[in-house]
Design a protein around this motif. Structure first.
Motif, PDB file in Angstrom:
ATOM      1  N   SER A   7       0.840  -1.195   0.000  1.00  0.00           N
ATOM      2  CA  SER A   7       0.000   0.000   0.000  1.00  0.00           C
ATOM      3  C   SER A   7       0.878   1.248   0.000  1.00  0.00           C
ATOM      4  O   SER A   7       2.040   1.199   0.418  1.00  0.00           O
ATOM      5  N   ASP A   8       0.325   2.339  -0.477  1.00  0.00           N
ATOM      6  CA  ASP A   8       0.989   3.648  -0.376  1.00  0.00           C
ATOM      7  C   ASP A   8       2.449   3.592  -0.854  1.00  0.00           C
ATOM      8  O   ASP A   8       3.370   3.896  -0.097  1.00  0.00           O
ATOM      9  N   LEU A   9       2.592   3.206  -2.110  1.00  0.00           N
ATOM     10  CA  LEU A   9       3.930   3.113  -2.722  1.00  0.00           C
ATOM     11  C   LEU A   9       4.504   4.506  -2.981  1.00  0.00           C
ATOM     12  O   LEU A   9       5.716   4.709  -2.919  1.00  0.00           O
ATOM     13  N   HIS A  10       3.610   5.433  -3.319  1.00  0.00           N
ATOM     14  CA  HIS A  10       3.967   6.842  -3.460  1.00  0.00           C
ATOM     15  C   HIS A  10       5.212   7.102  -4.302  1.00  0.00           C
ATOM     16  O   HIS A  10       6.099   7.875  -3.911  1.00  0.00           O
ATOM     17  N   ALA A  11       5.252   6.438  -5.454  1.00  0.00           N
ATOM     18  CA  ALA A  11       6.284   6.735  -6.448  1.00  0.00           C
ATOM     19  C   ALA A  11       7.707   6.639  -5.903  1.00  0.00           C
ATOM     20  O   ALA A  11       8.608   7.360  -6.342  1.00  0.00           O
ATOM     21  N   GLY A  34      -3.699   0.878  -2.938  1.00  0.00           N
ATOM     22  CA  GLY A  34      -3.799   2.231  -3.473  1.00  0.00           C
ATOM     23  C   GLY A  34      -2.684   3.185  -3.094  1.00  0.00           C
ATOM     24  O   GLY A  34      -1.826   2.870  -2.279  1.00  0.00           O
ATOM     25  N   ASP A  35      -2.707   4.362  -3.729  1.00  0.00           N
ATOM     26  CA  ASP A  35      -1.657   5.371  -3.666  1.00  0.00           C
ATOM     27  C   ASP A  35      -0.344   4.852  -4.262  1.00  0.00           C
ATOM     28  O   ASP A  35       0.674   4.700  -3.590  1.00  0.00           O
ATOM     29  N   VAL A  36      -0.430   4.617  -5.551  1.00  0.00           N
ATOM     30  CA  VAL A  36       0.742   4.218  -6.329  1.00  0.00           C
ATOM     31  C   VAL A  36       1.674   5.423  -6.488  1.00  0.00           C
ATOM     32  O   VAL A  36       2.893   5.298  -6.453  1.00  0.00           O
ATOM     33  N   THR A 148      -3.342   5.543   6.000  1.00  0.00           N
ATOM     34  CA  THR A 148      -2.742   6.184   7.177  1.00  0.00           C
ATOM     35  C   THR A 148      -1.225   6.048   7.179  1.00  0.00           C
ATOM     36  O   THR A 148      -0.551   6.757   7.932  1.00  0.00           O
ATOM     37  N   HIS A 149      -0.679   5.116   6.391  1.00  0.00           N
ATOM     38  CA  HIS A 149       0.764   4.853   6.377  1.00  0.00           C
ATOM     39  C   HIS A 149       1.255   4.338   7.730  1.00  0.00           C
ATOM     40  O   HIS A 149       2.425   4.527   8.073  1.00  0.00           O
ATOM     41  N   LEU A 150       0.366   3.726   8.503  1.00  0.00           N
ATOM     42  CA  LEU A 150       0.727   3.182   9.817  1.00  0.00           C
ATOM     43  C   LEU A 150       0.547   1.667   9.765  1.00  0.00           C
ATOM     44  O   LEU A 150      -0.575   1.184   9.625  1.00  0.00           O
TER      45      LEU A 150
HETATM   46 ZN    ZN Z   1      -1.004   7.507   0.901  1.00  0.00          ZN
END
Ligand code: ZN
Length: 246
Positions: A7-11, A34-36, A148-150
Motif C-alpha cells: 500500500s501507499d507506494l507513493h512513487a 492504493g496510492d501508487v 494512514t501509512h501506519l
Molecule cells: Zn497515501
C-alpha cells in the motif's frame, strides 16, 4: 495461496525494489491498497511496475487526484504541489491507468482490499474508535487497508477493538495468527512513505489458508530517493520526512 500486500507506494522506486528483494519467494500474487503515486519522484516507473505485476488493486486518493478525478483544493500545499508535478511529468497512458483504477473495497478470494475505510476511500482509520465505526460495514472477516501509512491495524471483536502488534526496531518480521470469529482490519504499512517513526519500507504477506498475516519491514536507499525528490524540484519536506519515517 500467499499474497504480498502493498500500500501507499507513493512513487518511491527504491523502497519498492527493496520490498521486492526482501519479500522474494514468500508470495504468489501481489495486491495493492492504493496510492501508487504522489510525493515521490518515480511515478512512471512505479506505475509501470504495478501495471505489469499487480493482480488486484484499488485506487487511493493520490491516484485519484493525480489522474485529475479530484479537486486539489482539499490537499495540503505540499501534497498539491506533488500532485501537479506528477500530472505534468507522467506519461498519458500511465495517467489513464490510474484514472481507470477501481474504487475499493474490492473482493479477493474471501477477503477484501480498500484504501481508506469501507465507506469512504478518503477516510482515515487511525484510532480504535475509527475502526469500531467502520467494522459493521466490512463485507469480509479480513480486510486490508492503507491511507494512514501506519503498519498494524485492528482486531474487531463484539466486545471491543484492539490494536494489532507493531514490529519493534530490532526486528523485521512479526507473524500474526488470525483468530476465528473476529474481524480484522489490517494495514500492511506504507512502502514509499512510512509515518510510524520507522523509516523502513513496510509491507505484509497474507496466507488465508493458514490464517497468517506477516508484517515486515526492510531498509532501503533513502538517500537515493531523497536525491531524486530534490532534483525534481519537489518540496524539501518530502525528502526530509523519508529519513524520519513521519
Ligand atoms: Zn497515501
Amino acid at each position: 495461496m500467499r499474497y504480498l500486500i502493498l500500500s501507499d507506494l507513493h512513487a518511491n522506486w527504491e523502497a519498492l525494489q527493496s520490498v521486492l528483494q526482501h519479500a522474494r519467494s514468500t508470495y504468489d500474487h501481489i495486491l495493492c491498497c492504493g496510492d501508487v503515486v504522489g510525493y515521490g519522484a518515480d511515478p512512471d516507473a512505479v506505475t509501470e511496475w504495478v501495471r505489469s505485476n499487480v493482480a488486484g488493486i484499488v485506487r487511493g486518493n493520490h491516484d485519484k487526484a493525480c489522474a485529475g478525478l479530484d479537486d486539489l483544493e482539499w490537499f495540503n500545499p505540499v501534497a498539491r504541489v506533488s500532485a501537479v508535478w506528477t500530472q505534468q511529468v507522467m506519461k498519458p497512458e500511465n495517467l489513464d491507468y490510474l484514472r481507470d483504477l477501481a474504487q475499493g473495497p474490492e473482493q479477493v478470494n474471501g477477503f477484501e482490499i480498500l484504501h481508506g475505510s469501507p465507506l469512504d476511500e478518503d477516510e482515515y482509520l487511525v484510532s480504535a474508535m475509527d475502526a469500531a465505526q467502520a467494522a459493521p460495514y466490512l463485507a469480509s472477516p479480513v480486510s486490508f487497508f492503507g491511507h494512514t501509512h501506519l503498519q498494524g491495524g485492528f482486531l474487531c471483536h463484539r466486545n471491543g477493538v484492539r490494536r494489532l502488534p507493531n514490529i519493534g526496531p530490532d526486528s523485521d518480521s512479526e507473524t500474526l495468527e488470525l483468530e476465528p470469529d473476529v474481524n480484522y482490519l489490517v494495514n500492511p504499512g506504507s512502502v514509499g512513505q512510512p509515518r510510524d517513526g520507522d523509516p523502513r519500507a513496510a509491507y505484509a504477506v497474507y496466507q488465508p489458508g493458514e490464517r497468517l498475516v506477516t508484517f515486515r519491514r526492510t531498509a532501503y536507499d533513502v538517500a537515493a530517493a531523497q536525491k531524486k525528490i530534490l532534483a525534481a524540484g519537489l518540496p524539501d519536506l518530502l525528502a526530509l520526512r523519508l529519513e524520519a519515517g513521519v
